[in-house]
Design an enzyme around this catalytic site. Structure first.
Site, mmCIF file in Angstrom:
data_model
loop_
_atom_site.group_PDB
_atom_site.id
_atom_site.type_symbol
_atom_site.label_atom_id
_atom_site.label_comp_id
_atom_site.label_asym_id
_atom_site.label_seq_id
_atom_site.Cartn_x
_atom_site.Cartn_y
_atom_site.Cartn_z
ATOM 1 N N VAL A 109 0.847 -1.211 0.000
ATOM 2 C CA VAL A 109 0.000 0.000 0.000
ATOM 3 C C VAL A 109 0.877 1.255 0.000
ATOM 4 O O VAL A 109 0.415 2.347 0.289
ATOM 5 C CB VAL A 109 -0.949 -0.010 1.226
ATOM 6 C CG1 VAL A 109 -1.960 -1.140 1.110
ATOM 7 C CG2 VAL A 109 -0.175 -0.129 2.548
ATOM 8 N N ASP A 110 2.168 1.067 -0.358
ATOM 9 C CA ASP A 110 3.143 2.161 -0.234
ATOM 10 C C ASP A 110 3.350 2.956 -1.520
ATOM 11 O O ASP A 110 4.041 3.979 -1.503
ATOM 12 C CB ASP A 110 4.498 1.601 0.278
ATOM 13 C CG ASP A 110 5.062 0.491 -0.623
ATOM 14 O OD1 ASP A 110 5.744 -0.410 -0.086
ATOM 15 O OD2 ASP A 110 4.826 0.516 -1.851
ATOM 16 N N HIS A 125 -4.591 -4.304 -2.117
ATOM 17 C CA HIS A 125 -4.932 -3.929 -0.744
ATOM 18 C C HIS A 125 -5.058 -2.423 -0.573
ATOM 19 O O HIS A 125 -5.010 -1.921 0.548
ATOM 20 C CB HIS A 125 -3.886 -4.489 0.238
ATOM 21 C CG HIS A 125 -3.946 -5.980 0.344
ATOM 22 N ND1 HIS A 125 -2.961 -6.720 0.955
ATOM 23 C CD2 HIS A 125 -4.861 -6.878 -0.093
ATOM 24 C CE1 HIS A 125 -3.281 -8.007 0.895
ATOM 25 N NE2 HIS A 125 -4.418 -8.126 0.263
ATOM 26 N N CYS A 156 -17.966 16.668 6.099
ATOM 27 C CA CYS A 156 -19.377 16.348 6.414
ATOM 28 C C CYS A 156 -19.525 15.957 7.883
ATOM 29 O O CYS A 156 -20.637 15.730 8.370
ATOM 30 C CB CYS A 156 -19.859 15.184 5.523
ATOM 31 S SG CYS A 156 -19.303 13.553 6.063
ATOM 32 N N GLY A 193 8.812 -11.313 -2.573
ATOM 33 C CA GLY A 193 8.751 -10.626 -1.279
ATOM 34 C C GLY A 193 7.434 -10.769 -0.557
ATOM 35 O O GLY A 193 6.977 -9.834 0.103
ATOM 36 N N SER A 195 5.107 -13.588 1.987
ATOM 37 C CA SER A 195 5.060 -14.859 2.734
ATOM 38 C C SER A 195 3.958 -15.760 2.181
ATOM 39 O O SER A 195 3.840 -16.917 2.559
ATOM 40 C CB SER A 195 4.805 -14.573 4.213
ATOM 41 O OG SER A 195 3.609 -13.808 4.366
HETATM 42 P P1 OAD Z 1 5.039 -10.496 5.064
HETATM 43 O O1 OAD Z 1 5.747 -9.668 6.080
HETATM 44 O O2 OAD Z 1 4.049 -11.514 5.518
HETATM 45 O O3 OAD Z 1 6.103 -11.266 4.166
HETATM 46 C C1 OAD Z 1 7.201 -10.580 3.609
HETATM 47 C C2 OAD Z 1 8.141 -11.616 3.034
HETATM 48 O O4 OAD Z 1 9.217 -10.933 2.400
HETATM 49 C C3 OAD Z 1 8.770 -12.517 4.105
HETATM 50 O O5 OAD Z 1 8.530 -13.873 3.772
HETATM 51 C C4 OAD Z 1 10.278 -12.184 4.072
HETATM 52 O O6 OAD Z 1 11.087 -13.343 4.204
HETATM 53 C C5 OAD Z 1 10.431 -11.600 2.691
HETATM 54 N N1 OAD Z 1 11.469 -10.582 2.567
HETATM 55 C C6 OAD Z 1 11.839 -9.659 3.485
HETATM 56 N N2 OAD Z 1 12.792 -8.851 2.964
HETATM 57 C C7 OAD Z 1 13.016 -9.282 1.687
HETATM 58 C C8 OAD Z 1 13.860 -8.867 0.633
HETATM 59 N N3 OAD Z 1 14.705 -7.825 0.768
HETATM 60 N N4 OAD Z 1 13.813 -9.547 -0.545
HETATM 61 C C9 OAD Z 1 12.982 -10.598 -0.707
HETATM 62 N N5 OAD Z 1 12.147 -11.051 0.257
HETATM 63 C C10 OAD Z 1 12.172 -10.385 1.436
HETATM 64 O O7 OAD Z 1 4.344 -9.458 4.047
HETATM 65 P P2 OAD Z 1 3.270 -9.801 2.927
HETATM 66 O O8 OAD Z 1 3.447 -11.180 2.397
HETATM 67 O O9 OAD Z 1 3.311 -8.685 1.960
HETATM 68 O O10 OAD Z 1 -2.291 -7.159 4.493
HETATM 69 O O11 OAD Z 1 1.888 -9.736 3.769
HETATM 70 C C11 OAD Z 1 0.670 -9.877 3.054
HETATM 71 C C12 OAD Z 1 -0.375 -9.018 3.713
HETATM 72 O O12 OAD Z 1 -0.438 -9.300 5.146
HETATM 73 C C13 OAD Z 1 -0.100 -7.529 3.630
HETATM 74 O O13 OAD Z 1 -0.542 -6.978 2.419
HETATM 75 C C14 OAD Z 1 -0.897 -7.006 4.809
HETATM 76 C C15 OAD Z 1 -0.430 -8.021 5.846
HETATM 77 O O14 OAD Z 1 -1.234 -8.062 6.967
HETATM 78 C C16 OAD Z 1 -3.206 -6.404 5.198
HETATM 79 O O15 OAD Z 1 -2.848 -5.613 6.039
HETATM 80 C C17 OAD Z 1 -4.636 -6.628 4.812
#
Ligand code: OAD
Length: 251
Positions: A109-110, A125, A156, A193, A195
């Site tokens: 969302v950045d 998202h 409002c 990037g 999980s």
């Molecule tokens: P996560 O924090 O769950 O996962 C980030 C992943 O990136 C991890 O598995 C890290 O190992 C990996 N990682 C970290 N640094 C990295 C790098 N430099 N290069 C490659 N990989 C790297 O974040 P998301 O998977 O984005 O949703 O989480 C999904 C959603 O859960 C988000 O959109 C948000 C969160 O709650 C809502 O808030 C609705």
């Protein structure tokens, strides 16, 4: 970063007719934006998502939730896209110039993909930089300094909330439909990037695999989809992506 990649990976990256990419917080980590589930440094390492990232949390404590999201919004002013974001914008240009389809889907969302030059990004998202009124539904971009009052009020009189998807909420229907269409018709899917534990975003990988797409996972840690990847690159996206795209162009 070694730039010796499997020649087959380089070839498919250069020849795929339709590329779909799903990114998560990991691609913004090297820009200084915290992830969610990284131990110690992730947002959820010492916060409870139920206290901050749900509609119930907002109605229970709109001041706390608004402050947290506005703090994250204001931090964006001091971060910038990293080499991983820039590499994906370059890959989009290269694929587009050759008439190949390219779809970038992000859970982030950045806004860093757009700032790096990516176009047509599917923001599953939402965005930290768009806030809307829960009474009149007016939504406006917000790129200025921190709000001067919390909770944030609409003209409002209603409460304004961040334009992000919270847990328990539906994703924007058009965005999800476009993401699903791209994922089920691509011949190459990259997950970068993330999980891959939050649905329906993670389910896009299943759609791609069901269509026999080749699957590349670029993520520091293993995920539930790692075993199904044709190629798994467990290295920082900001280093891997430029090297991979450059190696693919040299082949
Ligand atoms: P996560 O924090 O769950 O996962 C980030 C992943 O990136 C991890 O598995 C890290 O190992 C990996 N990682 C970290 N640094 C990295 C790098 N430099 N290069 C490659 N990989 C790297 O974040 P998301 O998977 O984005 O949703 O989480 C999904 C959603 O859960 C988000 O959109 C948000 C969160 O709650 C809502 O808030 C609705």
């Amino acid at each position: 970063m070694s730039d010796t990649f499997d020649p087959n990976l380089c070839r498919i990256l250069r020849e795929a007719h339709s590329i779909a990419i799903l990114t998560g917080a990991g691609i913004s980590a090297e820009s200084g934006v915290p992830t969610f589930r990284d131990a110690l440094t992730g947002y959820w390492a010492n916060r409870n998502p139920a206290d901050l990232a749900t509609p119930e949390a907002f109605m229970r404590d709109p001041e706390l939730v608004s402050r947290w999201y506005d703090q994250r919004r204001c931090q964006l002013a001091s971060v910038k896209p990293n080499a991983g974001h820039v590499a994906l914008a370059e890959l989009q240009r290269l694929a587009g110039a050759e008439g190949r389809r390219f779809t970038l889907i992000t859970q982030n969302v950045d806004g860093l993909h757009e700032r790096a030059g990516s176009i047509g990004v599917i923001n599953l998202h939402g965005s930290l930089s768009r806030w809307r009124c829960i009474r009149c539904a007016e939504e406006k971009p917000e790129h200025g300094p921190a709000f001067n009052e919390y909770p944030v009020r609409c003209a409002c009189g209603g409460l304004r909330r961040p334009g992000v998807v919270w847990f328990g909420e539906a994703l924007p229907a058009d965005a999800l439909r476009a993401a699903e269409n791209a994922s089920r018709t691509c011949d190459l899917f990259l997950s970068i990037g993330t999980s891959a534990v939050v649905y329906p975003a993670a389910g896009l990988i299943d759609l791609a695999l069901a269509n026999a797409a080749r699957f590349v996972e670029i993520n520091l840690e293993p995920t539930p989809y790692s075993d199904r990847a044709d190629w798994r690159l467990a290295a920082p996206a900001g280093a891997v992506l430029p090297a991979l795209i450059s190696a693919s162009n040299r082949q």
